[in-house]
Design an enzyme around this catalytic site. Structure first.
Site, short mmCIF file in Angstrom:
data_model
loop_
_atom_site.label_atom_id
_atom_site.label_comp_id
_atom_site.label_asym_id
_atom_site.label_seq_id
_atom_site.Cartn_x
_atom_site.Cartn_y
_atom_site.Cartn_z
N GLU A 208 5.81 -3.36 0.91
CA GLU A 208 5.94 -3.03 -0.52
C GLU A 208 5.07 -1.79 -0.72
OE1 GLU A 208 5.87 -2.09 -3.90
OE2 GLU A 208 4.23 -3.53 -4.16
N VAL B 138 0.54 4.72 5.07
CA VAL B 138 -0.12 3.66 5.84
C VAL B 138 0.90 2.59 6.23
CG1 VAL B 138 -1.92 1.89 5.80
CG2 VAL B 138 -2.33 4.10 4.72
N GLY B 139 1.84 2.29 5.34
CA GLY B 139 2.86 1.30 5.63
C GLY B 139 3.69 1.65 6.84
N CYS C 29 2.46 0.19 -8.62
CA CYS C 29 3.53 0.79 -7.83
C CYS C 29 4.78 0.99 -8.69
CB CYS C 29 3.86 -0.07 -6.62
SG CYS C 29 4.18 -1.80 -6.99
N GLY D 230 0.83 -1.20 0.00
CA GLY D 230 0.00 0.00 0.00
C GLY D 230 0.86 1.24 0.00
N SER D 231 0.31 2.33 0.50
CA SER D 231 1.02 3.61 0.48
C SER D 231 2.10 3.65 1.55
CB SER D 231 0.04 4.77 0.70
OG SER D 231 -0.44 4.76 2.04
N SER D 232 3.08 4.54 1.35
CA SER D 232 4.14 4.70 2.34
C SER D 232 3.59 5.21 3.66
CB SER D 232 5.21 5.68 1.82
OG SER D 232 5.84 5.17 0.67
#
Length: 493
Positions: free
Chosen positions: A251, A233-234, A285, A229-231
């Site tokens: 990722e 949220v990650g 991505c 997912g997004s940076s």
């Protein structure tokens, strides 16, 4: 009850109905959460309904999964590989219908939807071979009559939180906007487990929102959480998992660049940029978001690229000839429009596209924008078919521009010069996890490790030695003599 639309009736072939339970717990389908509709992004009409997981469903599922894991870990790796082989065959048998579902629910064109399912089949084939090759090292011991070696054992339950753009994916939480893919994939796996008299809890899946993802992240019974997912949220997932000393495989966002040198095959480069920038409507991505062109060929490349952009067919992803389908959600379309306004405010010049398309669906125009590499928006990932073009003078300047963003997933250079190729892949070249030459930034093969550096998260999936992240490594020393020599020559009395 039958499907309202004729084109949705193929879904019955893969176990998807008009109303579906969104949890697979201990071999049974059940759910006690809210009811959500899966929408077709081409027209925002309902495909089917899904009952999502509740937190109580999650807790029940984890109990069953934990019990199943104890049994599954005892099964020899080649026997587990045989089950994976059968799973691959099940996906192979439903390749086209699953691919159609991916296209229908996510919005990518049919060729890409089928390609995504083929990737699962390929991964299963790879894993089957790997099941007989999980090798450890034999390490020379400095102590006489001692043997030292590595053992690799299953890590345990792996929590997998998937993204909408590649919804096909142990304990899985599918993306909340592609629940039908999660259900169809789980049903195929469940059939294989049932046929082999194996516990259904080996593959436990949930359709749900952030509360299920948070529960997975906090659960001390899960030693590894794989998040795509997004940076932003990650980072939150990583912080939660690390607080309990768990491991993360991340990722995350990409902000990928293609560099075109003045000796490049321009025709090859332009075709590559087109696929990399507009494939999946810019929602990979690994999508190319920045195009760096050497100054002496800048106008030539740009003229050819804008020409092919104007010929791209936008439309229903299931229709033959379509190259660009819709963005996945209405919110994605709104973010595209907001992003274009920010780009304009930061000096971006629109060369092609730049607008949403008036329709019931989430369609936007593939867009090329001339902009300064120093514009703040260039450092961000705008998840759509937006390509920033910039010029440079020297190879060193191009590398600096490539590496100037927070993300570090994929990159590619187009050149025929061996010296530049080896500089590009060397220590002072691209800082990405994927470093290509004369091919696009996307469309990675499964044999190599997939993942990136910096704000992309540092995780690696798929091939090479990525399997090690899902295993527990033990260094083992066996004393087969009758003396007790100590390492480093220590004499302890």
């Amino acid at each position: 009850m039958s499907f309202e639309r004729e084109e949705y009736r193929f879904l019955a072939e893969i176990g998807v109905g008009p109303t579906n339970s969104g949890c697979h717990i201990n071999g049974q389908w059940k759910a006690r959460g809210s009811i959500v509709a899966s929408l077709n992004p081409s027209n925002n009409q309902r495909i089917a309904e899904v009952v999502e997981a509740s937190v109580e469903d999650y807790k029940e599922g984890m109990v069953a999964c934990s019990e199943a894991a104890k049994m599954w870990m005892k099964v020899p790796a080649p026997k587990r590989g045989e089950i994976v082989r059968q799973i691959g065959e099940a996906f192979r048998a439903k390749l086209e219908s699953l691919g159609r579902l991916v296209s229908l629910e996510m919005g990518k064109i049919l060729a890409e939807g089928i390609g995504e399912v083929q990737e699962i089949v390929d991964m299963c084939d790879y894993a089957v071979g790997l099941s007989r090759q999980i090798n450890g090292s034999i390490i020379p011991s400095e102590r006489p009559n001692h043997m030292m070696f590595e053992m690799w054992n299953p890590l345990g339950i792996v929590g997998v939180i998937t993204a909408f753009n590649f919804p096909c994916a142990v304990l899985e939480k599918g993306a909340p906007t592609t629940p039908l893919v999660t259900i169809a994939v789980t049903k195929l796996v469940a059939e294989v487990l049932e046929k082999n008299n194996l516990p259904g809890g080996i593959f436990t899946s949930f359709c749900g929102g952030a509360e299920i993802g948070e529960a997975i992240s906090k659960d001390t019974c899960i030693p590894l959480v794989s998040f795509t997912g997004s940076s932003q949220v990650g980072l939150k997932v990583q912080q939660i998992v690390k607080e309990r000393f768990g491991n993360c495989l991340l990722e995350l966002s990409g902000n990928n660049a293609i560099v075109i040198m003045n000796d490049a095959d321009i025709g090859l480069a332009v075709r590559s940029v087109l696929f990399a920038a507009v494939g999946t409507a810019g929602q990979r991505c690994t999508t190319c978001r920045r195009l760096l062109i050497q100054e002496s060929i800048y106008e030539t490349v740009l003229n050819q690229l804008t020409g092919v952009y104007k010929q791209v067919k936008i439309g229903d992803p299931l229709e033959k000839g379509t190259l660009v389908g819709p963005l996945h959600t209405r919110a994605s379309k709104e973010n595209f429009e907001k992003g274009i306004e920010i780009i304009k405010s930061q000096g971006g010049k629109i060369l092609v596209g730049g607008s949403a398309i008036e329709s019931e669906g989430n369609f936007v125009q593939p867009t090329i924008i001339e902009i300064s590499p120093d514009a703040p928006i260039v450092k961000e990932e705008l998840f759509g078919p937006v390509l920033y073009v910039m010029k440079f003078q020297t190879f060193e300047e191009a590398v600096e521009m490539n590496n100037s963003v927070p993300q570090g997933l994929s990159s590619s250079i187009f050149t025929q010069r061996p010296d530049l190729i080896f500089k590009w892949i060397g220590p002072h070249g691209s800082d990405c996890g994927i470093v290509n030459v004369n091919i696009p930034t996307n469309g990675a093969e499964i044999g190599g490790a997939f993942g990136g550096e910096k704000a992309t998260g540092g995780g690696r999936e798929a091939g090479s030695d990525s399997w090690k992240q899902y295993m527990r490594r033990s260094t083992c020393t066996i004393n087969y003599g009758d003396e007790l020599p100590l390492a480093q020559g220590i004499n302890f009395g």
